[in-house]
Scaffold this active site. Structure first.
Site, mmCIF file in Angstrom:
data_model
loop_
_atom_site.group_PDB
_atom_site.id
_atom_site.type_symbol
_atom_site.label_atom_id
_atom_site.label_comp_id
_atom_site.label_asym_id
_atom_site.label_seq_id
_atom_site.Cartn_x
_atom_site.Cartn_y
_atom_site.Cartn_z
ATOM 1 C CG HIS A 57 -0.696 2.561 -4.338
ATOM 2 N ND1 HIS A 57 -0.804 2.328 -5.682
ATOM 3 C CD2 HIS A 57 -1.296 1.519 -3.714
ATOM 4 C CE1 HIS A 57 -1.458 1.182 -5.881
ATOM 5 N NE2 HIS A 57 -1.760 0.669 -4.700
ATOM 6 C CG HIS A 114 -50.699 16.543 -10.072
ATOM 7 N ND1 HIS A 114 -50.309 17.777 -10.538
ATOM 8 C CD2 HIS A 114 -49.582 15.769 -10.054
ATOM 9 C CE1 HIS A 114 -49.009 17.754 -10.791
ATOM 10 N NE2 HIS A 114 -48.544 16.553 -10.512
ATOM 11 C CD GLN A 172 -2.837 1.005 0.006
ATOM 12 O OE1 GLN A 172 -3.398 -0.033 -0.299
ATOM 13 N NE2 GLN A 172 -2.909 2.097 -0.739
ATOM 14 C CD GLU A 204 -8.592 2.389 -2.260
ATOM 15 O OE1 GLU A 204 -7.604 2.837 -1.625
ATOM 16 O OE2 GLU A 204 -8.664 2.378 -3.500
ATOM 17 C CG HIS A 205 -7.535 -1.642 -0.613
ATOM 18 N ND1 HIS A 205 -6.816 -0.498 -0.945
ATOM 19 C CD2 HIS A 205 -8.045 -2.128 -1.768
ATOM 20 C CE1 HIS A 205 -6.889 -0.320 -2.255
ATOM 21 N NE2 HIS A 205 -7.625 -1.287 -2.784
ATOM 22 C CG ASP A 252 -4.457 -3.569 -6.050
ATOM 23 O OD1 ASP A 252 -5.528 -3.022 -5.739
ATOM 24 O OD2 ASP A 252 -3.397 -3.436 -5.390
#
Lengths: 432, 432
Positions: free
Chosen positions: B260, B417, B257, B324-325, B358
């Site tokens: 990145h 209506h 991680q 996220e993960h 991934d």
């Protein structure tokens, strides 16, 4: 209404155009209110409620007692109608709960993947005030929220001059099991939803109709990473009809749409000049008896009646316009409906007026406007959920796909990604 | 990594905070590019490609020949790996196609409602350039787009200094049946997607990762009523592990991680101080061998290792962080996974490193970051669809619910209506 005959395709862009709806000029006002709510919380909400709604309130939440008391103040007939609507909306939205969820897929030997849908925990629903509060929007938003499993459903609605909310609004909140109701309106309500104050909890997603101020404020929520139901625009209907349609009915549907506001969009598309003429006459005949004729006269002026020789051209035009509401009354309407690609909600046949969908057929009335039906959905149960994916690999599973993952990670220059696999494979090779 | 022991809940807000990611300061640049593309089309794209990418291009579309030719230039091993990934991603996303669609629900006698999902016709996919193009994102976005039935899938990706795109990117586009590929990057690519130029078709929704400029431009698309996949933020992982986890593996996942970018978020949550200590040692041992150690050393410094006495507190913290993960390696991880409420994608067990997700397990890697997993989903097949509701009422159906609709419409002060129903009921009463 303006008449067009067989308009060439290059004219369509002009014909499908909606009146510009620009919130940019409200940006500064919105920003100011949000900054104040962020800084001063309740005090800012009090200030702006006083300024914009002309009411001095120090307590915003409607007490359980007041909500309970609303029950006696709504007529039995109206309660019965609300109950029927609630039943049908619940039936249709329950059918959107998908049992297929959580099915595990083995993509490779030993590699199991699945998707779970989970409720968004806290949601905010905005309900406009005014003389006739749109309590039907509570049904359309709180019912799917409950079905989705949202833990906290919160309503904000502007107080009237006496500082209260209407009984029917409170009653509807009660039977829809809304958790909390606040007497806050406009920009300050959306800011309270997005930021939270001492009294109003911050929510995770905001739903509901509103005027241009509310719309601008909802757009501004993007800066707080809070999603909204839909980009809002004036309501609209496109009626695609031929000689099988009853002119009186078609006219009444155009007028129902026209009464929403002076910016409402009404379009009649037909392969029959005779129908168009009859409908235009009927429109004039029906207007005088309608209480909102002052609004209707303004909006109907901008309406369009378009004749196409070829029904497929008419269908293509409808798909290009991507109407919020599409009423379909043609010989083979089932066949035609199969060709509909862009629309919010579709009403098929002479006995399916758009107003049934606004209240009680069961479908949702929170729909994409301004052509956004091309890429947006109306509100569904899934609007109140988010999905999480899961995966689990057995040692065998990693042996199966690990070597490929190593290659792909290297090709993207991410060797720590590769290493996370390699270090495991090494250990497995030792133990094998 | 910074260590915390049993942090009290009131400290959590600080611990779950991500580094601020503000695009406001890019607003003017973005606005200028969009205005120019609106006014000058291709010419503006040419200008900014020259300015930002330092390349002079007059033709942006990659020819079918060039795309075909890419096939020979990718190694058989890499092709094999891409093919395995494609197979698994397809298998998992195909399982998201819901056969339940279109089931008709009779909400009242004679009132039929149903929901149809239709593909969004034109979608744009942005793929960042750089030394190692993220061709895996093409798999993750083009495959579900195809499964959804999108008619036109268009890629924009920045050209390298020689004015070309990498062969693996072109090859992946080809096998994913992407319709058109353009050598355009950054803000001008997103503007071309949103506005359209003489060469680039305007799309209906925009997907794909990108740097802060691309992110700011994607946000700006809201002004064109064009939705995007997700609000973007730095990538992140939270690992929830106990003594059943292998420290070497946990360390390798934190480092994967961390590579990145310097703003990547890595968090280790554990009920075992022993594991935390072992993992921290392993992290130091593994760093030197990794090619992106210069990035890793920076991002890992901001990492957090948090010890909780009670596993339920650890789970609550994970749900509050909404990673996220999420990597889950605990004794009873299946039981723990049932308590996960907020996360993008979850990886269960010692042999499920995040990097398999991934690339090749089958789940999507386009996931909500920055805590937005609380209310956003990762990309699914439904991200490329919108839904349309339909209803049709028989005369009997309108007789059933019409009287209620009349009451509801009146209660909201919308008598046109009501009239749309009344006029039909009158005619039916005559004919009955």
């Amino acid at each position: 209404m303006k008449l067009y005959e067989n308009p060439p395709v290059d004219l369509w862009n002009k014909l499908i155009k909606r009146p510009l709806f620009n919130c940019e000029d409200l940006h500064d006002t919105v920003q100011k209110v949000f900054t104040d709510v962020e800084q001063f919380g309740n005090q800012a909400v009090i200030k702006y409620t006083n300024k914009f709604d002309g009411v001095q309130l120090n307590e915003f939440e409607v007490s359980k007692e007041v909500i309970r008391a609303s029950e006696e103040k709504v007529s039995p007939q109206l309660k019965q109608a609300i109950s029927l609507a609630k039943t049908n909306i619940t039936k249709f939205h329950r059918s959107q709960l998908n049992e297929n969820d959580d099915q595990k897929v083995e993509t490779s030997i030993g590699v199991k993947c699945w998707l779970e849908k989970h409720p968004i925990e806290k949601v905010g629903i905005y309900i406009p005030g005014g003389t006739a509060p749109l309590f039907s929007s509570i049904l359309m938003l709180a019912i799917p929220a409950k079905l989705a499993g949202c833990k906290e459903i919160i309503i904000c609605s502007p107080p009237n001059k006496d500082g209260v909310l209407s009984d029917v609004l409170l009653y509807t909140s009660k039977i829809c099991k809304v958790d909390r109701v606040f007497k806050i309106g406009g920009i300050q309500a959306i800011a309270a939803f997005g930021i939270g104050t001492e009294s109003v909890p911050k929510v995770h997603k905001v739903f509901g109709p509103g005027n241009q101020y509310v719309t601008a404020a909802k757009q501004y929520l993007q800066n707080y990473q809070i999603p909204i139901d839909l980009p809002a625009g004036p309501s609209e209907v496109l009626i695609l009809a031929d000689d099988s349609a009853t002119p009186e009915f078609v006219a009444s549907d155009l007028l129902a749409q026209a009464e929403h506001g002076t910016d409402s969009q009404v379009i009649l598309v037909s392969t029959s000049k005779e129908l168009i003429n009859k409908v235009l006459k009927e429109v004039e005949l029906q207007i005088p008896s309608l209480s909102r004729k002052h609004i209707i006269k303004k909006s109907i002026k901008f309406g369009r009646a378009i004749w196409f020789e070829d029904v497929n051209q008419a269908i293509d035009f409808s798909n290009a316009y991507a109407p919020e509401h599409l009423i379909l009354v043609t010989q083979n309407s089932d066949e035609v409906s199969l060709k509909i690609k862009n629309a919010g909600s579709v009403f098929i046949g002479n006995y399916s007026p758009e107003s049934v969908g606004d209240y009680a057929s069961g479908t949702n009335h929170t729909l994409p406007t301004n052509g956004s039906a091309v890429q947006y959905s109306g509100v569904t149960v899934d609007s109140f959920k988010k999905s999480i994916t899961f995966q689990t690999l057995s040692p065998m599973g990693l042996v199966e796909i690990g070597p490929y993952v190593e290659k792909l990670a290297l090709a993207e220059g991410l060797d720590a990604h590769k290493n996370a696999v390699s270090i495991r494979l090494k250990q497995l090779n030792k133990t094998i």
